[in-house]
Enzyme design. Structure first.
Site, PDB file in Angstrom:
ATOM      1  N   ASP A 200      30.123  30.871  40.990  1.00 36.76           N
ATOM      2  CA  ASP A 200      30.739  30.037  40.494  1.00 36.76           C
ATOM      3  C   ASP A 200      30.050  28.646  40.258  1.00 36.76           C
ATOM      4  O   ASP A 200      29.857  28.102  41.359  1.00 36.76           O
ATOM      5  CB  ASP A 200      32.012  29.812  41.352  1.00 36.76           C
ATOM      6  CG  ASP A 200      33.208  28.973  40.465  1.00 36.76           C
ATOM      7  OD1 ASP A 200      34.254  29.325  40.500  1.00 36.76           O
ATOM      8  OD2 ASP A 200      32.721  27.777  40.123  1.00 36.76           O
TER       9      ASP A 200
ATOM     10  N   THR B 250      43.895  36.166  35.777  1.00 35.50           N
ATOM     11  CA  THR B 250      43.534  36.424  34.063  1.00 35.50           C
ATOM     12  C   THR B 250      42.646  35.832  33.411  1.00 35.50           C
ATOM     13  O   THR B 250      42.239  36.491  32.417  1.00 35.50           O
ATOM     14  CB  THR B 250      45.082  35.752  33.621  1.00 35.50           C
ATOM     15  OG1 THR B 250      44.997  34.500  33.659  1.00 35.50           O
ATOM     16  CG2 THR B 250      46.253  36.414  34.286  1.00 35.50           C
TER      17      THR B 250
ATOM     18  N   ARG C 108      40.270  27.944  34.335  1.00 37.70           N
ATOM     19  CA  ARG C 108      40.601  29.382  34.451  1.00 37.70           C
ATOM     20  C   ARG C 108      41.446  29.829  35.469  1.00 37.70           C
ATOM     21  O   ARG C 108      41.505  29.496  36.530  1.00 37.70           O
ATOM     22  CB  ARG C 108      39.243  30.309  34.513  1.00 37.70           C
ATOM     23  CG  ARG C 108      38.256  30.000  33.435  1.00 37.70           C
ATOM     24  CD  ARG C 108      37.519  31.635  33.304  1.00 37.70           C
ATOM     25  NE  ARG C 108      36.891  32.061  34.656  1.00 37.70           N
ATOM     26  CZ  ARG C 108      36.031  33.186  34.650  1.00 37.70           C
ATOM     27  NH1 ARG C 108      35.882  33.715  33.358  1.00 37.70           N
ATOM     28  NH2 ARG C 108      35.814  33.586  35.701  1.00 37.70           N
TER      29      ARG C 108
ATOM     30  N   ASP D 181      31.726  25.405  41.808  1.00 35.60           N
ATOM     31  CA  ASP D 181      31.935  25.255  43.106  1.00 35.60           C
ATOM     32  C   ASP D 181      30.263  25.058  43.884  1.00 35.60           C
ATOM     33  O   ASP D 181      30.122  24.236  44.683  1.00 35.60           O
ATOM     34  CB  ASP D 181      32.192  26.597  43.980  1.00 35.60           C
ATOM     35  CG  ASP D 181      33.804  26.750  43.715  1.00 35.60           C
ATOM     36  OD1 ASP D 181      34.338  25.796  43.272  1.00 35.60           O
ATOM     37  OD2 ASP D 181      34.149  27.854  43.955  1.00 35.60           O
TER      38      ASP D 181
HETATM   39  O1  LIG Z   1      34.249  31.872  29.332  1.00 34.70           O
HETATM   40  P1  LIG Z   1      35.328  31.714  30.413  1.00 34.70           P
HETATM   41  O2  LIG Z   1      35.786  33.124  30.747  1.00 34.70           O
HETATM   42  O3  LIG Z   1      36.454  30.839  29.824  1.00 34.70           O
HETATM   43  O4  LIG Z   1      34.819  31.097  31.769  1.00 34.70           O
HETATM   44  C1  LIG Z   1      34.076  29.912  31.789  1.00 34.70           C
HETATM   45  C2  LIG Z   1      34.680  28.819  32.289  1.00 34.70           C
HETATM   46  O5  LIG Z   1      34.673  29.055  33.772  1.00 34.70           O
HETATM   47  C3  LIG Z   1      34.403  28.059  34.531  1.00 34.70           C
HETATM   48  O6  LIG Z   1      34.939  26.797  34.679  1.00 34.70           O
HETATM   49  P2  LIG Z   1      36.320  27.027  35.937  1.00 34.70           P
HETATM   50  O7  LIG Z   1      37.469  27.454  35.005  1.00 34.70           O
HETATM   51  O8  LIG Z   1      35.756  27.778  37.024  1.00 34.70           O
HETATM   52  O9  LIG Z   1      36.636  25.608  36.048  1.00 34.70           O
HETATM   53  P3  LIG Z   1      35.577  24.494  36.833  1.00 34.70           P
HETATM   54  O10 LIG Z   1      34.455  24.443  35.980  1.00 34.70           O
HETATM   55  O11 LIG Z   1      36.605  23.548  37.376  1.00 34.70           O
HETATM   56  O12 LIG Z   1      35.352  25.068  38.272  1.00 34.70           O
HETATM   57  C4  LIG Z   1      33.234  27.637  33.517  1.00 34.70           C
HETATM   58  O13 LIG Z   1      32.467  26.156  33.817  1.00 34.70           O
HETATM   59  C5  LIG Z   1      33.692  27.573  32.302  1.00 34.70           C
HETATM   60  O14 LIG Z   1      34.341  26.528  31.807  1.00 34.70           O
HETATM   61  O1  LIG Z   2      30.404  33.711  36.182  1.00 30.02           O
HETATM   62  C1  LIG Z   2      31.216  32.913  36.107  1.00 30.02           C
HETATM   63  C2  LIG Z   2      32.217  32.788  35.102  1.00 30.02           C
HETATM   64  C3  LIG Z   2      33.051  31.698  35.187  1.00 30.02           C
HETATM   65  N1  LIG Z   2      32.819  30.491  35.765  1.00 30.02           N
HETATM   66  C4  LIG Z   2      31.662  30.656  36.657  1.00 30.02           C
HETATM   67  O2  LIG Z   2      31.366  29.388  37.170  1.00 30.02           O
HETATM   68  N2  LIG Z   2      31.035  31.678  36.815  1.00 30.02           N
HETATM   69 MG   LIG Z   3      34.980  27.301  38.610  1.00 30.42          MG
END
Ligand SMILES: O=P(O)(O)OC[C@H]1O[C@H](OP(=O)(O)OP(=O)(O)O)[C@H](O)[C@@H]1O
Ligand SMILES: O=c1cc[nH]c(=O)[nH]1
Ligand SMILES: [Mg+2]
Length: 207
Positions: free
Chosen positions: A198, A106, A102, A201
């Site tokens: 997150d 945005t 993400r 993280d």
């Molecule tokens: O429903 P959405 O608004 O799309 O958000 C959800 C997404 O956000 C997080 O990933 P992130 O983009 O943080 O990547 P990561 O798993 O690499 O931390 C999570 O693991 C989902 O993939």
């Molecule tokens: O709350 C949230 C939303 C998106 N991705 C995450 O890891 N946490």
């Molecule tokens: Mg993430």
């Protein structure tokens, strides 16, 4: 398809610890694996079975066995935290990977990797990503999985926001959603509230 929110005392208990900001990554990873085991039992309830015959030490009897392969596609990176228990439960599973990230402001998900096997066709397919926030990542991932021929898909998440559920149900009304919690809302940074922060993280210790 209706949303299924897992309603089990152990699932609630595990989720409470996942939400706790004091939970360190090592424990967080273990809790995620245990909770995923419960979610996957619910999510695979509809996998096709057939009646076989088996001989016990006492006699021959009927036994229900799996008659359909499973496929799982974790959304990188956080979805990787849900993969291991699924591979343990279904050793013949076909695994695909979709990398989505993400945008910090945005919240629009950018695709950076994809390897989905054609063998998803005909298989009972799970897309796993612990957080269903805006629903943008899940909707994109499922479009990609469908493009590889899958037609029986269930989205498995740990925490969902109403906004994400609505978006996914509109984009893919044929996809079932199984989650451990339907939370209240998204905040202005598109994070789930109360949520757990997150997930990626916390899973990998990257503040
Ligand atoms: O429903 P959405 O608004 O799309 O958000 C959800 C997404 O956000 C997080 O990933 P992130 O983009 O943080 O990547 P990561 O798993 O690499 O931390 C999570 O693991 C989902 O993939
Ligand atoms: O709350 C949230 C939303 C998106 N991705 C995450 O890891 N946490
Ligand atoms: Mg993430």
């Amino acid at each position: 398809m209706p949303l299924q929110v897992l309603d089990h005392p152990l699932a609630s208990h595990l989720l409470a610890s996942l939400r706790d900001e004091r939970t360190p990554p090592q424990e967080f990873r273990q809790l995620a694996r245990r909770l995923t085991t419960l979610l996957v039992l619910q999510a695979t309830y509809g996998i096709r079975t057939r009646i076989d015959r088996v001989t016990t030490p006492l006699c021959e009897t009927e036994a229900r066995v799996l008659d359909q392969g499973l496929a799982v596609v974790p959304v990188l990176r956080a979805g990787l935290g849900m993969l291991e228990p699924i591979v343990d439960l279904f050793p013949d599973v076909a695994v695909g990977y979709i990398g989505l990230e993400r945008h910090e402001e945005t919240a629009v998900a950018r695709s950076y990797y994809s390897k989905v096997p054609q063998s998803v066709e005909g298989r009972f397919t799970l897309c796993v990503d612990p957080m269903l926030a805006t629903g943008g990542s899940a909707a994109q991932a499922i479009s990609l999985i469908k493009a590889h021929g899958a037609s029986q898909i269930t989205m498995v998440s740990i925490v969902s926001a109403p906004e994400g559920v609505e978006k996914l149900q509109q984009a893919h009304p044929d996809v079932a959603i199984v989650t451990a919690a339907l939370d209240e809302k998204l905040n202005d940074r598109h994070y789930i509230v109360p949520g757990l922060g997150d997930f990626g993280d916390r899973l990998y210790g990257t503040p």
